[in-house]
Design an enzyme around this catalytic site. Structure first.
Site, PDB file in Angstrom:
ATOM      1  N   HIS A  96       0.845  -1.196   0.000  1.00 21.84           N
ATOM      2  CA  HIS A  96       0.000   0.000   0.000  1.00 21.84           C
ATOM      3  C   HIS A  96       0.883   1.250   0.000  1.00 21.84           C
ATOM      4  O   HIS A  96       2.105   1.185   0.092  1.00 21.84           O
ATOM      5  CB  HIS A  96      -0.977   0.005   1.182  1.00 21.84           C
ATOM      6  N   CYS A 154       5.502   6.575   4.566  1.00 21.36           N
ATOM      7  CA  CYS A 154       4.359   5.787   4.076  1.00 21.36           C
ATOM      8  C   CYS A 154       3.834   6.312   2.751  1.00 21.36           C
ATOM      9  O   CYS A 154       3.027   5.654   2.095  1.00 21.36           O
ATOM     10  CB  CYS A 154       3.221   5.770   5.098  1.00 21.36           C
ATOM     11  N   HIS A 170       5.033   0.184  -0.229  1.00 27.96           N
ATOM     12  CA  HIS A 170       5.724  -0.727   0.677  1.00 27.96           C
ATOM     13  C   HIS A 170       4.648  -1.716   1.117  1.00 27.96           C
ATOM     14  O   HIS A 170       3.585  -1.752   0.498  1.00 27.96           O
ATOM     15  CB  HIS A 170       6.350   0.047   1.855  1.00 27.96           C
ATOM     16  N   HIS A 177       2.938  -4.778   4.230  1.00 31.04           N
ATOM     17  CA  HIS A 177       2.807  -5.277   5.595  1.00 31.04           C
ATOM     18  C   HIS A 177       2.187  -6.671   5.615  1.00 31.04           C
ATOM     19  O   HIS A 177       1.455  -7.044   4.707  1.00 31.04           O
ATOM     20  CB  HIS A 177       1.903  -4.343   6.427  1.00 31.04           C
ATOM     21  N   ASP A 208      -5.149 -10.237   0.066  1.00 30.80           N
ATOM     22  CA  ASP A 208      -3.866 -10.920   0.264  1.00 30.80           C
ATOM     23  C   ASP A 208      -3.070 -10.968  -1.043  1.00 30.80           C
ATOM     24  O   ASP A 208      -3.602 -11.320  -2.101  1.00 30.80           O
ATOM     25  CB  ASP A 208      -4.118 -12.346   0.768  1.00 30.80           C
ATOM     26  N   HIS A 209      -1.787 -10.643  -0.944  1.00 30.73           N
ATOM     27  CA  HIS A 209      -0.911 -10.606  -2.116  1.00 30.73           C
ATOM     28  C   HIS A 209      -1.454  -9.660  -3.180  1.00 30.73           C
ATOM     29  O   HIS A 209      -1.340  -9.916  -4.376  1.00 30.73           O
ATOM     30  CB  HIS A 209      -0.665 -12.017  -2.662  1.00 30.73           C
ATOM     31  N   GLU A 241      -1.092  -3.488  11.839  1.00 32.60           N
ATOM     32  CA  GLU A 241      -0.252  -3.245  10.671  1.00 32.60           C
ATOM     33  C   GLU A 241       1.184  -3.683  10.960  1.00 32.60           C
ATOM     34  O   GLU A 241       1.878  -4.207  10.095  1.00 32.60           O
ATOM     35  CB  GLU A 241      -0.299  -1.753  10.342  1.00 32.60           C
TER      36      GLU A 241
END
Lengths: 134, 134, 134, 134, 134, 134
Positions: C13, C32, C38, C40, C78-79, C123
């Site tokens: 994100h 951020c 980047h 998480h 996810d991913h 996070e």
């Protein structure tokens, strides 16, 4: 390079030797010898040591390792009674040491000999064993 | 005596080989090959093995080790896209294995040769790699 | 009685507002806001509050809750890159707060109104949010 | 002010209703209905809410709370089979919800009414319940 | 929406009342009354409840919260002896309850009244307190 | 086969050399040299390597190992000031390295020579040392 994959299985077990008296079992195994079983969330780490494949950047595809662990360990031991349901422990007491050894033997047959193999098995947050076949 | 220092960095990455088709990338790397990247909280442990200095009681001052990890790893990789922002992965797929290897190389140049060096890198709570340069 | 089910998703994100300058984005969102994303390992806990069914001893069958979480959250996020791949964040900045709110809305539509719903989203090991729809 | 004390117990259990067929039990309880039991490392948190005693700075002496938890929970359930060894589950299916409820009832009788009481019980790292008596 | 930020501080302390005899202190506080102090890695979670700012997607900028926690808590208590070095505990026994209460008071003065404030403080992995000012 | 047992002790300590100036101590040991002590929850893992006894399935009975750790480590160091209360650190600075070394020496005398011995000692979640006597 060593890679490690974690898996969890939840099993019942009991530590006792049939040829020993209840007193002797209690003396050696304490409340782990309780006749009606107790259980644990076993946390397993499977570690392979080998070369990194320059094409994939993988020592081994973890999807494959995950599937082998599922077939050999989780499907057999998860939500099972190790003493009653698992032939592997018909004549082997399911101590953490012996469970780790049985898992190592099963995985060793499925994992290419180019990889050194180590298993780490935690029975509780205070107890674990590490076994590499020697 | 081995000492270990932990650090965390949060990065985006993608696993793919440019010379492979999308199908081939998907087959090998699964959803890790997704084109728009995904990311992880990478947990790094850096371990040094050496003699304890009898004056300080330290193998190495962890303030110094912490600073080297910050300069070499965290400042470069944290809140970055490993594929797009980091030259180290221009021609190296950022698998956990390769990231650990790149980190080991960077730290090896900064840490005195009297110390054996090992890095442990976790991508998720289920996956990690361990690398000591051999 | 409240029951909680944990799930994990690994996403990329970036925090930024298109109508703001890069300087303003950097000032508000720090690193951020980095343009190439980047990521998480997001840890989600979904908690339902309701009555225990006297027949099953369950507030809700966790197999059903697990499947709803998979369909509504894991399969979508996810991913994935939350900014680029997920319509939910087309006009919503994917802060932890907003991700938790989006997840709550999705789950609220799927989970019977007899249950109060709360989501807890971490996070990093240092940051989390808790949201119950109010 | 709320204070919480953690304890762990390792038990075997099985989820099933005697008046249901094996098929029905399997459908509802999945592999948790397996006849020979499985087990868990249950993690319990007991939370009391009350005033801080200005003389001691304690809401309640945790040594006393620890002892009550030992007598009421750990001594009875640890290294036991909840279904076979514990009268509390003679007609109550030992789901996490019901175990938490049984523990709450036991502790409520031992803990002064000036304290609000809540129990948090984790069966695995993915599942937990929270119960405060209502 | 509630947001939580974690911080850690490592402090020495001792539980005792000067006007009590050593026997009385030992009886009430056990080995926590030991004269030469012992210590803990205190884990603090600071939780704020408020509205999400639609422009930033933040309840509060965590960089600001992190800085307030650093100034008010970490800089004062980390690597300090709570009894000897911290005026806050000149006439207050540094139990976990009282430390949480002192921290809450300090933070309450620094955090805008639009936010409800809660602190969670763990002394060990088995003990924690939760305080929201009431 | 290696077995590991975990234990925790909560101690105060200070890092300083009496023959150095305060400035020198501060320069080398940072805020760990603070005169009034600070403290930690030390997490110890004791690992023994040996053969599995075919009768018991144990490398060593963990009840025995637990008792040895209690006598040699926990009873002496838990809720103590390592500098002031423990002769072991009269002329040894209680760095994590030196504490691990002292613990190893104590345990080595109590544990049969057939077992290789390793201790792992964490001072914080970011720092640990590993020592096997060499």
């Amino acid at each position: 390079m060593k890679i490690c994959r974690r898996a969890i299985f939840n099993s019942a077990h009991r530590l006792f030797r049939a040829e020993w008296s209840d007193e002797k079992n209690l003396e050696v195994f304490g409340n782990c010898s309780h006749p009606n079983y107790h259980g644990h969330n076993y946390v397993l780490e499977v570690c392979l040591e080998g070369e990194v494949d320059p094409l994939t950047g993988f020592v081994m595809d973890l999807k494959d390792l995950k599937e082998i662990i599922r077939e050999e360990v989780t499907e057999r031991f998860d939500h099972r009674n190790l003493n009653l349901d698992c032939d592997e422990f018909a004549s082997v007491i399911p101590t953490t040491e012996n469970i780790a050894s049985v898992i190592w033997d099963k995985l060793r047959k499925r994992i290419d000999q180019q990889y050194a193999l180590e298993v780490i098995l935690s029975e509780t947050e205070n107890n674990k064993v590490i076994y590499n076949g020697r």
